[in-house]
Design an enzyme around this catalytic site. Sequence first.
Site, mmCIF file in Angstrom:
data_model
loop_
_atom_site.group_PDB
_atom_site.id
_atom_site.type_symbol
_atom_site.label_atom_id
_atom_site.label_comp_id
_atom_site.label_asym_id
_atom_site.label_seq_id
_atom_site.Cartn_x
_atom_site.Cartn_y
_atom_site.Cartn_z
ATOM 1 N N HIS A 1 6.000 16.567 -21.313
ATOM 2 C CA HIS A 1 6.818 15.883 -22.326
ATOM 3 C C HIS A 1 6.995 16.712 -23.596
ATOM 4 O O HIS A 1 7.908 16.483 -24.376
ATOM 5 C CB HIS A 1 6.256 14.488 -22.648
ATOM 6 N N LYS B 1 -10.297 18.197 -30.237
ATOM 7 C CA LYS B 1 -10.419 16.793 -30.647
ATOM 8 C C LYS B 1 -11.440 16.712 -31.772
ATOM 9 O O LYS B 1 -12.264 17.605 -31.931
ATOM 10 C CB LYS B 1 -10.869 15.955 -29.460
ATOM 11 N N HIS C 1 1.101 22.120 -22.162
ATOM 12 C CA HIS C 1 1.886 21.979 -23.400
ATOM 13 C C HIS C 1 1.916 23.268 -24.237
ATOM 14 O O HIS C 1 2.975 23.724 -24.669
ATOM 15 C CB HIS C 1 1.307 20.885 -24.292
ATOM 16 N N ASP D 1 -6.121 19.995 -20.142
ATOM 17 C CA ASP D 1 -5.375 18.841 -20.654
ATOM 18 C C ASP D 1 -4.139 19.262 -21.460
ATOM 19 O O ASP D 1 -3.067 18.700 -21.275
ATOM 20 C CB ASP D 1 -6.307 17.977 -21.514
ATOM 21 N N ASP E 1 0.848 -1.185 0.000
ATOM 22 C CA ASP E 1 0.000 0.000 0.000
ATOM 23 C C ASP E 1 0.888 1.243 0.000
ATOM 24 O O ASP E 1 1.939 1.250 0.641
ATOM 25 C CB ASP E 1 -0.883 -0.041 1.252
ATOM 26 N N LYS F 1 10.459 17.292 -26.550
ATOM 27 C CA LYS F 1 10.345 16.940 -27.971
ATOM 28 C C LYS F 1 11.447 17.630 -28.763
ATOM 29 O O LYS F 1 11.710 18.823 -28.576
ATOM 30 C CB LYS F 1 8.977 17.380 -28.514
ATOM 31 N N LYS G 1 2.391 15.512 -15.227
ATOM 32 C CA LYS G 1 1.229 16.392 -15.262
ATOM 33 C C LYS G 1 -0.016 15.561 -14.987
ATOM 34 O O LYS G 1 0.018 14.360 -15.243
ATOM 35 C CB LYS G 1 1.145 17.127 -16.598
ATOM 36 N N GLU H 1 -6.414 17.231 -33.134
ATOM 37 C CA GLU H 1 -6.417 15.759 -33.159
ATOM 38 C C GLU H 1 -7.659 15.310 -33.919
ATOM 39 O O GLU H 1 -8.755 15.826 -33.652
ATOM 40 C CB GLU H 1 -6.454 15.194 -31.742
HETATM 41 P P1 NDP Z 1 -3.201 4.857 -13.861
HETATM 42 O O1 NDP Z 1 -4.606 5.257 -13.571
HETATM 43 O O2 NDP Z 1 -2.972 3.777 -14.853
HETATM 44 O O3 NDP Z 1 -2.526 4.546 -12.463
HETATM 45 C C1 NDP Z 1 -1.207 4.082 -12.276
HETATM 46 C C2 NDP Z 1 -1.183 3.126 -11.132
HETATM 47 O O4 NDP Z 1 -1.459 3.807 -9.919
HETATM 48 C C3 NDP Z 1 -2.235 2.044 -11.242
HETATM 49 O O5 NDP Z 1 -1.769 0.972 -11.998
HETATM 50 C C4 NDP Z 1 -2.516 1.689 -9.812
HETATM 51 O O6 NDP Z 1 -1.608 0.691 -9.415
HETATM 52 C C5 NDP Z 1 -2.195 2.957 -9.048
HETATM 53 N N1 NDP Z 1 -3.454 3.646 -8.705
HETATM 54 C C6 NDP Z 1 -4.452 4.005 -9.511
HETATM 55 N N2 NDP Z 1 -5.422 4.637 -8.833
HETATM 56 C C7 NDP Z 1 -5.044 4.662 -7.553
HETATM 57 C C8 NDP Z 1 -5.602 5.170 -6.381
HETATM 58 N N3 NDP Z 1 -6.772 5.802 -6.378
HETATM 59 N N4 NDP Z 1 -4.931 5.014 -5.224
HETATM 60 C C9 NDP Z 1 -3.744 4.414 -5.219
HETATM 61 N N5 NDP Z 1 -3.158 3.910 -6.333
HETATM 62 C C10 NDP Z 1 -3.791 4.027 -7.471
HETATM 63 O O7 NDP Z 1 -2.438 6.184 -14.267
HETATM 64 P P2 NDP Z 1 -1.515 6.451 -15.511
HETATM 65 O O8 NDP Z 1 -0.468 5.421 -15.598
HETATM 66 O O9 NDP Z 1 -2.365 6.708 -16.684
HETATM 67 O O10 NDP Z 1 -0.875 7.857 -15.115
HETATM 68 C C11 NDP Z 1 0.066 8.011 -14.087
HETATM 69 C C12 NDP Z 1 0.353 9.488 -13.905
HETATM 70 O O11 NDP Z 1 0.819 10.023 -15.135
HETATM 71 C C13 NDP Z 1 -0.875 10.319 -13.559
HETATM 72 O O12 NDP Z 1 -0.468 11.383 -12.746
HETATM 73 C C14 NDP Z 1 -1.358 10.834 -14.900
HETATM 74 O O13 NDP Z 1 -2.091 12.014 -14.772
HETATM 75 C C15 NDP Z 1 -0.023 11.065 -15.596
HETATM 76 N N6 NDP Z 1 -0.080 11.031 -17.054
HETATM 77 C C16 NDP Z 1 -0.536 9.911 -17.701
HETATM 78 C C17 NDP Z 1 -0.541 9.869 -19.080
HETATM 79 C C18 NDP Z 1 -1.003 8.647 -19.813
HETATM 80 O O14 NDP Z 1 -0.968 8.672 -21.053
HETATM 81 N N7 NDP Z 1 -1.416 7.565 -19.146
HETATM 82 C C19 NDP Z 1 -0.072 11.024 -19.885
HETATM 83 C C20 NDP Z 1 0.428 12.114 -19.086
HETATM 84 C C21 NDP Z 1 0.409 12.106 -17.729
HETATM 85 P P3 NDP Z 1 -1.937 -0.369 -8.281
HETATM 86 O O15 NDP Z 1 -3.428 -0.442 -8.105
HETATM 87 O O16 NDP Z 1 -1.336 -1.640 -8.774
HETATM 88 O O17 NDP Z 1 -1.260 0.192 -7.101
#
Ligand code: NDP
Length: 486
Positions: free
Chosen positions: A174, A322, A236, A231, A91, A178, A144, A212
């Site tokens: 990101h 979009k 960006h 967003d 956790d 670029k 972000k 997009e």
């Molecule tokens: P996810 O929603 O896929 O979450 C990542 C991991 O965090 C999950 O696999 C989960 O792992 C854990 N998690 C999710 N929700 C919770 C919660 N409420 N409490 C505790 N743990 C949680 O996020 P992303 O990978 O999409 O994004 C990660 C970060 O990057 C965010 O801040 C997002 O805003 C940012 N971001 C994402 C982009 C994208 O394209 N995905 C682009 C730009 C920024 P587990 O349950 O196994 O612990």
Amino acid sequence: MYTYRSEAPQSDAIVVFGVTGDLVHKEIFPAIYGLFRDEGVSVPVIGVARSDWTQEQLTARARESVEARGMRIDEQVFARLAQNLHYVRGDYGAPETYEKMCDVLEGTGSPLFYMAIPPSVFPVVTESLAASGCSLNSRVLVEKPFGRDLRSAIELNTTLRKHYPEDAIFRIDHFLGKEPVQNITYTRFANPLLEPIWNREHVRSIQITMAENFGVKERGSFYEEAGAIRDVIQNHLLQLLAVVTMDPPGGGIPDAYRDEKARLLMAVRPLEPKNLVRGQYVGYRQADGVAQDSTVETFAAMKLTIDNWRWAGVPVYIRSGKQMAVTCTEVFIELRRPPRETFGEKVDTSSGHVRIRISPDIVIALGLRVKVPGDRMVGRDAELLVTSTPTNVQPTYQRLLSDAMDGVQELFAREDGVEASWRIVEPILGDRVPVEWYEPGSWGPPSARRLIGKDGPWIDPVVVPVTPPDDCVPPLAGVRRREPRG
Ligand code: NDP
């Protein structure tokens, strides 16, 4: 040289919180693999998450995401990565999670903590890391969104700054990593031709378009919390505007590049509702996770004013949407026409320009008039291509991760720049300006045309198919190679 590097040593471990998530799959595993392959990196990579994964599952996930990125796997390199991969399940608020993580970090001295978790989880991880005792000399990478308004951005920065000095915090936008964005800085300041015309005397207007040609896909519930302004525009596109319009960074001044960007953003006048158009594409409300009566904007167009001498009186227009006609991000600097058309022609105001395309291909082009062969003094529009390449030379996340490990800060957003960007959009967040419908495949609602009025027309990017990206050609000229680290 304005490169700003923190004093701390190179990071010797990478810890990824939220390793089971989407971003790690799409970007971070391919970037880490790229570092192992191209830069000789060999450091422990520790994934932390709550999911009940095994070590084998983590390794399989890493392979899958590298392959999904279209990168060829070099088995020797991958074996080295797999040996260094560790999974810590637990956790995010439990001290035991951090005890296990610290055990794996034994023998390292300056880890990099990557927060690939939802922003709501940042504070508990930051506090728990500080309490764990193994975050000394560490750096922290955050994604972000950096808040969802000015107040929450300040709160987030306060949480981070409680435990980390600013030069140990790396905020990823990101766009800044670029290649074409860096090329803007280079081309602007390395050419005597451009700098003298880069001001109100010669520039009539600036347009930035990020379009997009697809909708929110399966990300409806995420988008409902964001909308186009939060967003992509607050981060960006305002960062891009800063790169295009900032003053040259001075030599010998630490962090001069980010100083100049922040100074520029502070000079942008906060938006008034009359200078904004918000749109929503027909069909958005039917997407999964979207409310039936959603008023979230999938399109925004805005007129900005930069209150400094260089740009006084030069209107800046930004639009993003979009379900637009094409997918393209482009900056269009329209130059003033000569005081009179010597040859009596009727010439478009956009004939003289500098066009900078960020994606899908990379272009810097100068718009000129040239004579049509023959006995009449009649011309046509032409473009001189300064540079034109199909894609990024080095994947953006790899470049950024490499810089963060080295403590090089210039391509990361800084606290003051982030807060300055929020100040610009803060007055128009929410529903102060009603959304208007637009048809998918269009360039947004008709009001966007009215907004630009006589400063227009909008220059709609024209996209021709380009060669698909090839991330698989290591090592590339300009990519640094490190000494392998064990
Ligand atoms: P996810 O929603 O896929 O979450 C990542 C991991 O965090 C999950 O696999 C989960 O792992 C854990 N998690 C999710 N929700 C919770 C919660 N409420 N409490 C505790 N743990 C949680 O996020 P992303 O990978 O999409 O994004 C990660 C970060 O990057 C965010 O801040 C997002 O805003 C940012 N971001 C994402 C982009 C994208 O394209 N995905 C682009 C730009 C920024 P587990 O349950 O196994 O612990």
